[in-house]
Write a protein that holds these residues in place. Structure first.
Motif, mmCIF file in Angstrom:
data_model
loop_
_atom_site.group_PDB
_atom_site.id
_atom_site.type_symbol
_atom_site.label_atom_id
_atom_site.label_comp_id
_atom_site.label_asym_id
_atom_site.label_seq_id
_atom_site.Cartn_x
_atom_site.Cartn_y
_atom_site.Cartn_z
ATOM 1 N N ALA A 163 17.016 -17.634 -110.464
ATOM 2 C CA ALA A 163 18.220 -18.429 -110.200
ATOM 3 C C ALA A 163 19.257 -18.218 -111.311
ATOM 4 C CB ALA A 163 17.860 -19.908 -110.095
ATOM 5 N N MET A 164 18.770 -18.119 -112.551
ATOM 6 C CA MET A 164 19.681 -17.870 -113.664
ATOM 7 C C MET A 164 20.325 -16.503 -113.526
ATOM 8 S SD MET A 164 20.643 -19.569 -116.361
ATOM 9 C CE MET A 164 22.285 -18.972 -116.790
ATOM 10 N N GLY A 165 19.543 -15.542 -113.060
ATOM 11 C CA GLY A 165 20.071 -14.198 -112.857
ATOM 12 C C GLY A 165 21.183 -14.167 -111.826
ATOM 13 N N ARG A 166 21.063 -15.021 -110.808
ATOM 14 C CA ARG A 166 22.126 -15.064 -109.792
ATOM 15 C C ARG A 166 23.425 -15.575 -110.410
ATOM 16 N NH1 ARG A 166 17.817 -16.639 -106.268
ATOM 17 N NH2 ARG A 166 18.267 -18.862 -106.584
ATOM 18 N N ILE A 167 23.325 -16.507 -111.324
ATOM 19 C CA ILE A 167 24.524 -17.016 -111.991
ATOM 20 C C ILE A 167 25.157 -15.915 -112.850
ATOM 21 C CG2 ILE A 167 25.344 -18.608 -113.790
ATOM 22 C CD1 ILE A 167 23.244 -20.604 -112.810
ATOM 23 N N MET A 168 24.319 -15.158 -113.551
ATOM 24 C CA MET A 168 24.804 -14.131 -114.470
ATOM 25 C C MET A 168 25.049 -12.792 -113.787
ATOM 26 S SD MET A 168 22.070 -15.119 -117.473
ATOM 27 C CE MET A 168 22.345 -13.609 -118.404
ATOM 28 N N LYS A 169 24.638 -12.703 -112.486
ATOM 29 C CA LYS A 169 24.756 -11.461 -111.712
ATOM 30 C C LYS A 169 23.922 -10.332 -112.348
ATOM 31 C CE LYS A 169 29.320 -12.615 -109.858
ATOM 32 N NZ LYS A 169 28.712 -13.385 -108.776
ATOM 33 N N VAL A 170 22.698 -10.701 -112.753
ATOM 34 C CA VAL A 170 21.737 -9.725 -113.267
ATOM 35 C C VAL A 170 20.371 -10.061 -112.680
ATOM 36 C CG1 VAL A 170 23.009 -9.431 -115.431
ATOM 37 C CG2 VAL A 170 21.167 -11.127 -115.305
ATOM 38 N N GLY A 171 19.407 -9.186 -112.883
ATOM 39 C CA GLY A 171 18.053 -9.459 -112.420
ATOM 40 C C GLY A 171 17.341 -10.435 -113.337
#
Length: 277
Positions: free
Chosen positions: A38-46
């Motif tokens: 979910a954090m990756g979706r915010i940062m646009k990373v895996g």
């Protein structure tokens, strides 16, 4: 299932600003009840990159910090933390620089004193490295020559370099080594993905921003634009757009003092001929 790390295995927030960023990102993510995915979706990373940042293997960049600040309405906190962390000189930056160099599509380098590492011949590089730490020279030489393999890719990066005349004339190794090095520059200058230009040392050129030191700019599809400023025993990797723009301006001002490609090649040949006299 991922192994849960003990506090001793996580970055100590008191050790550096980067360690504090890693610690605080993990703290805020857990506080918000978010998974790494979910954090990756915010940062646009895996999620794997989120994990690497939190354990200190990678560093949060300006764009990722901006997305976190926007999502959590922090008032720009993470961006400020990255900005302050980026101000320091840190030998570990070079490892990250090398990772970006491999991924870069465009590289622009200004060299004030020596030929850029990516264009150095083996003998020239060896002579330079031995003058530093002779015990590590062989290892560093292998690493430097391996870096040049990026030009053997199917789609190699476009490489532009501006050198001061000092870089052409400073005696490294022997006249034979210098002639071979200058010949390498001329060979590269004829290739479509290289641009080689020289800032002449003359009264007409006078003082220019290049006297402040060497630096590199890089851009890639997956990391945007960064700049790397060299310094003894370390360096500084700059990712904040306002700071990267300063390097754009500096490079343009140096470029305005440089000779066009043809006259630059002529000057390199003149220096080569002088070595034969």
């Amino acid at each position: 299932m991922a192994t849960k790390r003990t506090p001793d295995q996580l970055p100590n927030p008191k050790s550096s600003m980067w360690a504090f960023i890693a610690f605080y990102l993990r703290f805020r993510r857990n506080q918000a009840g978010l998974s790494g995915e979910a954090m990756g979706r915010i940062m646009k990373v895996g999620k794997s990159k989120v994990s690497r940042i939190e354990i200190g293997q990678e560093r949060l960049d300006w764009q990722e910090a901006e997305m976190i600040d926007k999502e959590w309405d922090t008032g720009g906190l993470f961006g400020l933390l990255v900005w302050y962390a980026s101000l320091g000189h840190d030998p570990q930056w070079f490892a990250q620089y090398l990772d970006l160099e491999v991924r870069a599509g465009v590289i622009s380098a200004f060299e004030a004193q020596v030929v850029p590492g990516l264009l150095q011949t083996e003998d020239y590089a060896r002579a330079l490295l031995i003058s530093g730490d002779a015990n590590l020279a062989d290892q560093l030489l292998r690493e430097r020559i391996e870096r040049q393999l990026i030009f053997n890719r199917v789609s190699p990066p476009h490489f532009t370099t501006i050198l001061s005349q000092n870089a052409l004339e400073w005696p490294i190794g022997s006249p034979e080594i210098m002639r071979a090095q200058l010949a390498r520059l001329l060979e590269c200058a004829e290739l479509s993905n290289f641009v080689v230009r020289v800032v002449p040392r003359s009264w007409q050129t006078g003082a220019c921003p290049g006297l402040d030191g060497s630096f590199v700019r890089m851009s890639g599809d997956d990391f945007g634009e960064v700049a790397y400023a060299e310094s003894p025993e370390g360096g500084r990797l700059v990712s904040a757009p306002p700071d990267v723009r300063k390097f754009h301006v500096r490079y343009d001002r140096i470029s305005a003092k440089a000779l066009p490609e043809g006259p630059s090649r002529d000057l390199i040949r003149q220096v080569m001929e002088a070595l034969s006299e």
